[in-house]
Scaffold this active site. Structure first.
Site, short mmCIF file in Angstrom:
data_model
loop_
_atom_site.label_atom_id
_atom_site.label_comp_id
_atom_site.label_asym_id
_atom_site.label_seq_id
_atom_site.Cartn_x
_atom_site.Cartn_y
_atom_site.Cartn_z
N GLU A 55 0.82 -1.20 0.00
CA GLU A 55 0.00 0.00 0.00
C GLU A 55 0.86 1.26 0.00
OE1 GLU A 55 -2.99 0.74 3.21
OE2 GLU A 55 -4.36 -0.17 1.80
N HIS A 75 8.55 -26.55 1.54
CA HIS A 75 8.01 -27.74 0.89
C HIS A 75 6.90 -27.38 -0.08
CE1 HIS A 75 10.45 -30.31 3.44
NE2 HIS A 75 10.27 -29.35 4.33
N LYS A 125 -13.18 1.47 -2.02
CA LYS A 125 -14.04 1.73 -0.86
C LYS A 125 -15.24 2.59 -1.27
CE LYS A 125 -11.95 2.21 3.55
NZ LYS A 125 -10.96 2.68 4.51
O1 LIG Z 1 -8.77 2.58 9.93
P1 LIG Z 1 -9.76 2.66 8.84
O2 LIG Z 1 -10.09 4.05 8.46
O3 LIG Z 1 -10.99 1.84 9.14
O4 LIG Z 1 -9.11 2.00 7.56
C1 LIG Z 1 -8.76 0.66 7.49
C2 LIG Z 1 -8.00 0.42 6.20
O5 LIG Z 1 -8.83 0.87 5.16
C3 LIG Z 1 -8.32 0.88 3.85
O6 LIG Z 1 -8.29 -0.38 3.33
C4 LIG Z 1 -6.99 1.55 3.77
O7 LIG Z 1 -6.43 1.36 2.51
C5 LIG Z 1 -6.05 1.00 4.81
O8 LIG Z 1 -4.85 1.71 4.77
C6 LIG Z 1 -6.68 1.17 6.16
O9 LIG Z 1 -5.79 0.71 7.11
#
Ligand SMILES: O=P(O)(O)OC[C@H]1O[C@H](O)[C@H](O)[C@@H](O)[C@@H]1O
Length: 433
Positions: free
Chosen positions: A273, A294, A405
């Site tokens: 990331e 293995h 997201k």
């Molecule tokens: O901590 P939050 O805001 O719930 O985000 C949780 C995760 O969400 C996304 O997948 C981001 O890419 C991550 O970097 C982050 O750690």
């Protein structure tokens, strides 16, 4: 942590990096280090994570988790950077804790239900973590967990600790129910937050030594300096970068300790990331010694020359003798311990890759304990920040993940997001049975 990059040298491996090239690269490391120091001094977004060993307050964390300290089970509800740091710490140190730590980072309904049906909810702590406070998976799981507690007649408000940002839906929920809460520090992206409340609440509930975790990290911070030859973290970051530039576009993380299996997951997020941007970055692979000797080792030693293998090995472990046997051909095992066999297998595997000219790097820890783990997490974060400077990418953002997201929220009617339109535009070429 100590880092040995000898098997990444061009005299051993191809791709490999010559000593002269490393010395030239060291000039860029010096510049990058100045940039990192400035960022840390100014508390800039991302760089601030490298200040955590001095900023995190273990007393505040212990005070906050007091109502659920030493619970029989701990349910961490979070995902990505809000789950993997806690899971890495609690899994690495699980032998020293009476608390069973479970990380609810997936939303597979069967899996979630299995945990909720199995755990003793009346003595289970809920550790809900989300920096943004908006992540759909985390909030959906939290609502599900809450309901399971209510159905079991357990007051979830008495058993929940919240770690989130200053504002957002999770902060609102926490305020409404007056839950004990901690703040994700400003300027610290999730994947760099293991040494803040984000990772340390779980460690505290499980009774681990928070000071030792931070001291180990602080000792690693002391090594940051203008030369990769003086700083294990920079040696690792610079060598990985140089190998990638020479064709090792993948980095297989192979701890030789079962307890560090989750650490590879944490590393994979950190590396992928942070560095996977602008068509650049090294693809992290997850493997485990000796198990994957293995299965994957064949590919690592004889497949395409596009990988570096990173071993992580503790020098000291608890040991157990291998019993004698009545079969002559197995007598050699009876003279050894499981630990000696593990060490021999590690050294043999490392040598086998070097003999085949495959680059590999060794990271040594004294043992797997709080102090060494703090050093490892901090060291790999610093390695990643340095690599980000060398690639010239923005290490601390993750726009590609944010895109998906938003598309998910759009699909679920959680707002207007143009990203969701792409789902309907999928190209199909179906082959059906
Ligand atoms: O901590 P939050 O805001 O719930 O985000 C949780 C995760 O969400 C996304 O997948 C981001 O890419 C991550 O970097 C982050 O750690």
């Amino acid at each position: 942590m100590d880092v040995d990059i000898g098997n990444a040298l061009a005299s051993v491996a191809s791709p490999g990096v010559s000593r002269e090239s490393l010395e030239r690269l060291d000039e860029q490391v010096a510049d990058a280090h100045e940039r990192i120091e400035d960022g840390m001094a100014d508390g800039e977004h991302g760089y601030e994570a490298l200040n955590l060993p001095r900023r995190t307050d273990p007393d505040e964390i212990r005070r906050t988790v007091e109502p659920v300290a030493d619970a029989e089970a701990l349910l961490t509800v979070g995902i990505g950077g809000s789950a993997l740091g806690a899971a890495t710490i609690t899994n690495a140190l699980a032998d020293d804790s009476e608390t069973e730590a479970v990380s609810l980072d997936n939303i597979d309904p069967e899996w979630v239900s299995n945990h909720l049906d199995r755990l003793p909810l009346e003595d289970t702590a809920i550790n809900v973590v989300s920096r943004s406070g908006t992540t759909a998976e985390t909030l959906a799981n939290f609502l599900t967990v809450r309901e399971a507690f209510e159905d079991a007649g357990v007051d979830w408000t008495e058993r929940t600790i919240v770690t989130t940002g200053e504002s957002g839906p999770l902060r609102d929920l926490s305020d409404r129910h007056d839950l004990p809460s901690l703040k994700v520090p400003n300027g610290v992206p999730g994947r760099f937050s293991a040494l803040s409340a984000v990772g340390m609440v779980a460690a505290a509930v499980c009774g681990h030594d928070l000071e030792a975790l931070l001291e180990g990290a602080a000792a690693e911070a002391e090594t940051l300096s203008g030369s990769l030859f003086d700083c294990p973290a920079y040696a690792y970051g610079a060598t990985s970068y140089a190998l990638d530039a020479r064709g090792a576009g993948m980095n297989a993380m192979v701890p030789y300790a079962e307890s560090l299996e989750t650490y590879s997951e944490w590393f994979a997020q950190l590396w992928a990331e942070s560095l996977g941007k602008d068509d650049l970055g090294q693809t992290p692979l997850r493997a485990l010694g000796v198990t994957d000797q293995h299965s994957q080792l064949q590919l690592y030693r004889a497949g395409p020359r596009d990988k570096v293998v990173t071993f992580v090995t503790p020098r000291e472990t608890d040991d157990r003798a291998i019993p004698d046997t009545e079969v002559d051909d197995l007598a050699y095992l009876g003279d050894a311990t499981l630990g000696e066999l593990l060490d021999a297998e590690f050294e043999a595997t490392e040598a086998s890759l070097a003999a085949a000219g495959r680059p590999n790097v060794r990271i040594e820890l004294e043992r797997v304990d709080e102090y060494e783990l703090g050093g490892l997490l901090y060291g790999m974060e610093a390695a990643c920040v340095l690599a980000g400077e060398l690639y010239g990418v923005n290490t601390f953002e993750q726009p590609a993940v944010e895109w998906a997201k938003k598309a998910t929220r759009g699909l679920l009617g959680g707002g207007e997001f143009e990203e969701a339109d792409a789902v309907a535009e999928k190209t199909e070429l179906r082959v059906e049975r």
